[in-house]
Design an enzyme around this catalytic site. Structure first.
Site, PDB file in Angstrom:
ATOM      1  N   THR A  85       0.851  -1.187   0.000  1.00 32.10           N
ATOM      2  CA  THR A  85       0.000   0.000   0.000  1.00 32.10           C
ATOM      3  C   THR A  85       0.888   1.239   0.000  1.00 32.10           C
ATOM      4  O   THR A  85       1.952   1.258   0.617  1.00 32.10           O
ATOM      5  CB  THR A  85      -0.949   0.011   1.211  1.00 32.10           C
ATOM      6  OG1 THR A  85      -0.188  -0.091   2.413  1.00 32.10           O
ATOM      7  CG2 THR A  85      -1.946  -1.145   1.129  1.00 32.10           C
ATOM      8  N   ARG A  86       0.408   2.269  -0.727  1.00 29.11           N
ATOM      9  CA  ARG A  86       1.226   3.469  -0.916  1.00 29.11           C
ATOM     10  C   ARG A  86       0.436   4.752  -0.645  1.00 29.11           C
ATOM     11  O   ARG A  86       0.621   5.756  -1.316  1.00 29.11           O
ATOM     12  CB  ARG A  86       1.793   3.491  -2.330  1.00 29.11           C
ATOM     13  CG  ARG A  86       2.573   2.204  -2.659  1.00 29.11           C
ATOM     14  CD  ARG A  86       3.247   2.274  -3.973  1.00 29.11           C
ATOM     15  NE  ARG A  86       4.392   3.181  -3.859  1.00 29.11           N
ATOM     16  CZ  ARG A  86       5.004   3.722  -4.904  1.00 29.11           C
ATOM     17  NH1 ARG A  86       4.589   3.472  -6.129  1.00 29.11           N
ATOM     18  NH2 ARG A  86       6.025   4.521  -4.710  1.00 29.11           N
ATOM     19  N   GLU A  88      -1.879   7.696  -0.777  1.00 28.20           N
ATOM     20  CA  GLU A  88      -2.617   8.317  -1.879  1.00 28.20           C
ATOM     21  C   GLU A  88      -2.172   7.837  -3.260  1.00 28.20           C
ATOM     22  O   GLU A  88      -2.845   8.078  -4.260  1.00 28.20           O
ATOM     23  CB  GLU A  88      -2.539   9.854  -1.794  1.00 28.20           C
ATOM     24  CG  GLU A  88      -1.181  10.436  -2.092  1.00 28.20           C
ATOM     25  CD  GLU A  88      -0.233  10.427  -0.899  1.00 28.20           C
ATOM     26  OE1 GLU A  88       0.942  10.791  -1.097  1.00 28.20           O
ATOM     27  OE2 GLU A  88      -0.637  10.053   0.222  1.00 28.20           O
ATOM     28  N   LYS A  89      -1.059   7.124  -3.327  1.00 27.99           N
ATOM     29  CA  LYS A  89      -0.583   6.564  -4.607  1.00 27.99           C
ATOM     30  C   LYS A  89      -1.259   5.239  -4.928  1.00 27.99           C
ATOM     31  O   LYS A  89      -0.982   4.643  -5.963  1.00 27.99           O
ATOM     32  CB  LYS A  89       0.931   6.342  -4.556  1.00 27.99           C
ATOM     33  CG  LYS A  89       1.743   7.597  -4.390  1.00 27.99           C
ATOM     34  CD  LYS A  89       3.213   7.229  -4.260  1.00 27.99           C
ATOM     35  CE  LYS A  89       4.018   8.367  -3.687  1.00 27.99           C
ATOM     36  NZ  LYS A  89       5.361   7.922  -3.284  1.00 27.99           N
ATOM     37  N   GLY A  90      -2.092   4.738  -4.030  1.00 24.22           N
ATOM     38  CA  GLY A  90      -2.762   3.467  -4.263  1.00 24.22           C
ATOM     39  C   GLY A  90      -1.954   2.306  -3.740  1.00 24.22           C
ATOM     40  O   GLY A  90      -1.419   2.349  -2.641  1.00 24.22           O
ATOM     41  N   ASP A 118      -5.661  -2.708   7.856  1.00 21.74           N
ATOM     42  CA  ASP A 118      -6.492  -3.877   8.129  1.00 21.74           C
ATOM     43  C   ASP A 118      -7.695  -3.936   7.193  1.00 21.74           C
ATOM     44  O   ASP A 118      -8.045  -5.007   6.689  1.00 21.74           O
ATOM     45  CB  ASP A 118      -6.976  -3.872   9.578  1.00 21.74           C
ATOM     46  CG  ASP A 118      -5.849  -4.072  10.572  1.00 21.74           C
ATOM     47  OD1 ASP A 118      -4.823  -4.683  10.205  1.00 21.74           O
ATOM     48  OD2 ASP A 118      -5.989  -3.610  11.715  1.00 21.74           O
TER      49      ASP A 118
END
Length: 169
Positions: A85-86, A88-90, A118
């Site tokens: 997970t990144r 706001e970058k998705g 989670d």
């Protein structure tokens, strides 16, 4: 931390694999990764775990580099499926066959990120157990995370099923 707990995890993984199931693990936080780096890598490389969730900080901590792309390349060789997970970058879904980027869902305002990882994992796993393509599973995870960060608390305040249906997922 206790050896008995770690042994139990490996035993449970063996039982799951013996029953034809996959095992998922999240790296938890960068501090935990720093403390147990070798053990996490061993679990991945020995295929005790099949799917690993991490965020960018955890991934770069795992490989002791600030270079996201270098860490991602190593991750791809160490785990069957990795999801990073990144914010706001998705996110990216990484396998030996390649990397698929999935954008984040836009949010009006980030209020509290408690539970975002989670909720992302739960949405992703929900998609996987229903045999959705990885991209769609990641979109479900991203949607669940987007919902929970827009209010206080780690539980959704809106039906995730209704949100998914509204987004065509």
């Amino acid at each position: 931390d206790p050896k008995d707990a770690k042994d139990a995890f490996v035993k449970a993984s063996s039982a799951a694999h013996g029953a034809g199931r996959r095992v998922a693990l999240t790296l938890s936080d960068a501090f935990c990764v720093g403390r147990y780096r070798g053990e996490f890598l061993d679990l991945m490389r020995k295929r005790v775990v099949d799917l690993v969730f991490a965020n960018e900080a955890e991934l770069t901590s795992l490989y002791e580099t600030a270079d996201f792309d270098a860490a991602l390349a190593q991750f791809r060789s160490d785990v069957a499926t990795g999801v990073v997970t990144r914010s706001e970058k998705g996110c990216v879904v990484a396998t030996k066959d390649g990397v698929e980027s999935v954008p984040a869902f836009p949010v009006d305002k980030v209020v509290d990120t408690t539970g975002a990882g989670d909720l992302f994992a739960s949405g992703f796993l929900f998609g996987l157990v229903r045999q959705f393509p990885m991209k769609k599973a990641a979109q479900l995870g991203a949607l669940a995370a987007a919902e929970v960060i827009q209010h206080l608390g780690a539980r959704p305040q809106t039906s995730l099923k209704a949100l998914a249906q509204a987004k065509g997922l």
